[in-house]
Design an enzyme around this catalytic site. Structure first.
Site, short mmCIF file in Angstrom:
data_model
loop_
_atom_site.label_atom_id
_atom_site.label_comp_id
_atom_site.label_asym_id
_atom_site.label_seq_id
_atom_site.Cartn_x
_atom_site.Cartn_y
_atom_site.Cartn_z
N LYS A 94 0.81 -1.23 0.00
CA LYS A 94 0.00 0.00 0.00
C LYS A 94 0.84 1.27 0.00
O LYS A 94 0.41 2.29 -0.51
CB LYS A 94 -0.96 0.00 1.19
CG LYS A 94 -2.14 -0.94 1.00
CD LYS A 94 -3.24 -0.66 1.99
CE LYS A 94 -4.44 -1.54 1.74
NZ LYS A 94 -4.21 -2.95 2.13
N GLU A 116 -10.63 7.02 4.41
CA GLU A 116 -11.25 6.12 5.36
C GLU A 116 -10.32 4.92 5.51
O GLU A 116 -9.44 4.69 4.68
CB GLU A 116 -12.61 5.63 4.84
CG GLU A 116 -12.53 4.55 3.77
CD GLU A 116 -12.07 5.06 2.42
OE1 GLU A 116 -12.12 6.30 2.20
OE2 GLU A 116 -11.63 4.25 1.59
N SER A 385 1.82 -9.75 -0.94
CA SER A 385 1.46 -8.34 -0.79
C SER A 385 1.83 -7.73 0.56
O SER A 385 2.03 -6.52 0.66
CB SER A 385 -0.04 -8.16 -1.04
OG SER A 385 -0.79 -9.01 -0.19
#
Ligand SMILES: *Cc1c(COP(=O)(O)O)cnc(C)c1O
Length: 407
Positions: A94, A116, A385
């Site tokens: 991310k 959010e 990931s």
């Protein structure tokens, strides 16, 4: 590796085939169009690209290595390679798009990043980017999630972000999205809404994909260098779909490379509310400003979704994945909670790598795929990931007994 963002899709309106686009109120469209224009300018700007590349290298630790998992390979009879996004600063992929979005926001003169967060992973990555670039950061989070994800809430606050509790409705991710959008509409001049995956109205699915494409670009060159050829298969888990599209994007035109996305079938794939397998069980619809496959009720409202991996429980999916499913370029599969937890322990105990539960879904599918290729085998590359540090307390409490952990 220098990034350059050249992809055929989406078209100028943000469509991948019939999916994507921008379904938002006119006042919000004006703001989002500004972001779209600014992004189209900046992605050609050499200074922006070299600044981002430098952060990837010196701050995130890119390129992330590819590791040949030999014990797992021997067990399953195929060559299994792991793209180690778990080794990035903050522990997952991310940070790749959060840095890109934050840098764009800063160049646009914005002073505050907002978003959010559900489990808190996107919030932590964004708070990290905000601290690095000297920007303010407001993270909207449901009260229920705040109680559940305490360590990430503490992390965000240590990093200087404000965590704003959302107290209405079910007090989880959906309400947090609404609250963040409302806050954004209240002040679109100084704030920038940083979406956390390849979802939302155009240009976010394209922009986040472009920032994540560093993963595929690196992996393609690394595999050629390590093995002298491209992998036969690539596997990645799919929540919103950013890590998957990031690694797939560099291989879309390589016909010899089979691409596999893995969705969570949770506790029961046949029961609504018990899984989050959007592409496998959903139908096309519009939510959160874009058209894609979604798990929806008869009124077109998002259904309740569930997965043991909180990063995968989203009732829609990035529009490019819907397109890639329809044209048959990517095949989408499901992995259950139990299979993912099994893979979580197997990778930990056979290779010394504790994966995020999200990534463990990809690992579980790799094991199935490799077994199906025997005896010929092949080279399978999986996007790992993220790392599983965030999951160890939960796994120990819920599954410790079955896997010989002291109680
Ligand atoms: C958030 C997250 C995911 C799911 O998001 P995508 O946009 O589908 O990549 C997967 N793995 C990890 C480690 C995550 O933190």
């Amino acid at each position: 590796m220098q990034n350059s963002f050249t992809h055929k899709l989406p078209n100028t309106e943000g469509y991948f085939g019939e999916y994507g686009g921008s379904f938002i109120p006119p006042d919000l469209q004006t703001i989002i169009s500004e972001i779209s224009d600014a992004y189209d300018e900046i992605k050609k700007d050499k200074n922006f690209l070299s600044e981002l590349t430098s952060l990837y290298q010196h701050y995130v630790g890119r390129p992330s290595p590819i590791f040949h998992a030999k014990r797992l390979s021997a067990k399953y009879g195929a060559d299994i390679y792991l793209k180690r996004e778990d080794l990035n600063h903050t522990g997952a992929h991310k940070i790749n798009h959060c840095l890109g979005e934050a840098l764009l926001a800063k160049k646009m003169g914005k002073t505050k990043l907002i978003a959010e967060t559900g489990a808190g992973q996107h919030g932590v990555a964004l708070a990290t980017a905000a601290a690095l670039l000297g920007m303010e950061c407001d993270i909207y989070m449901g009260e229920v999630d705040i109680a559940k994800e305490h360590p990430n809430v503490v992390r965000m606050r240590i990093l200087g972000a404000k965590v704003i509790p959302v107290t209405h409705g079910r007090k989880t991710l959906k309400e947090a999205v609404d609250a963040a959008f409302e806050a954004y509409l209240g002040d679109p001049v100084t704030q920038f809404y940083a979406i956390g995956s390849v979802v939302g109205p155009h240009p976010f699915p394209k922009m986040v994909r472009d920032f994540q494409s560093i993963v595929g670009n690196e992996a393609r060159a690394q595999m050629l260098e390590m093995t002298g050829k491209l992998p036969d298969h690539i596997v990645a888990c799919v929540g919103g779909g950013s890590n998957a599209i990031g690694i797939f994007s560099a291989f879309l035109e390589d016909e010899s490379v089979a691409l596999h996305g893995v969705e969570p079938s949770g506790r029961n794939l046949e029961k609504i509310g018990e899984h989050a397998a959007t592409l496998s069980k959903g139908t096309p619809g519009v939510m959160h400003g874009f058209k894609s496959y979604m798990l929806q009720n008869d009124a077109g409202e998002p259904e309740v979704v569930y997965s043991v991996a909180s990063g995968l429980d989203y009732p829609s999916v990035g529009p490019q994945h819907s397109y890639l499913k329809d044209i048959g370029r990517v095949s989408y599969h499901t992995i259950s909670d139990i299979e993912a937890i099994d893979a979580f322990f197997e990778l930990s105990r056979m290779e010394g790598i504790i994966p995020a539960i999200e990534s463990a879904h990809a690992i579980a599918h790799v094991a199935k795929l490799a077994a199906s290729l025997a005896p010929e085998g092949g080279a399978i590359l999986v996007n790992l990931s993220g790392r599983g540090d965030k999951d160890i307390d939960f796994v120990a409490a819920e599954y410790g007994k079955e896997y010989d952990l002291p109680q």
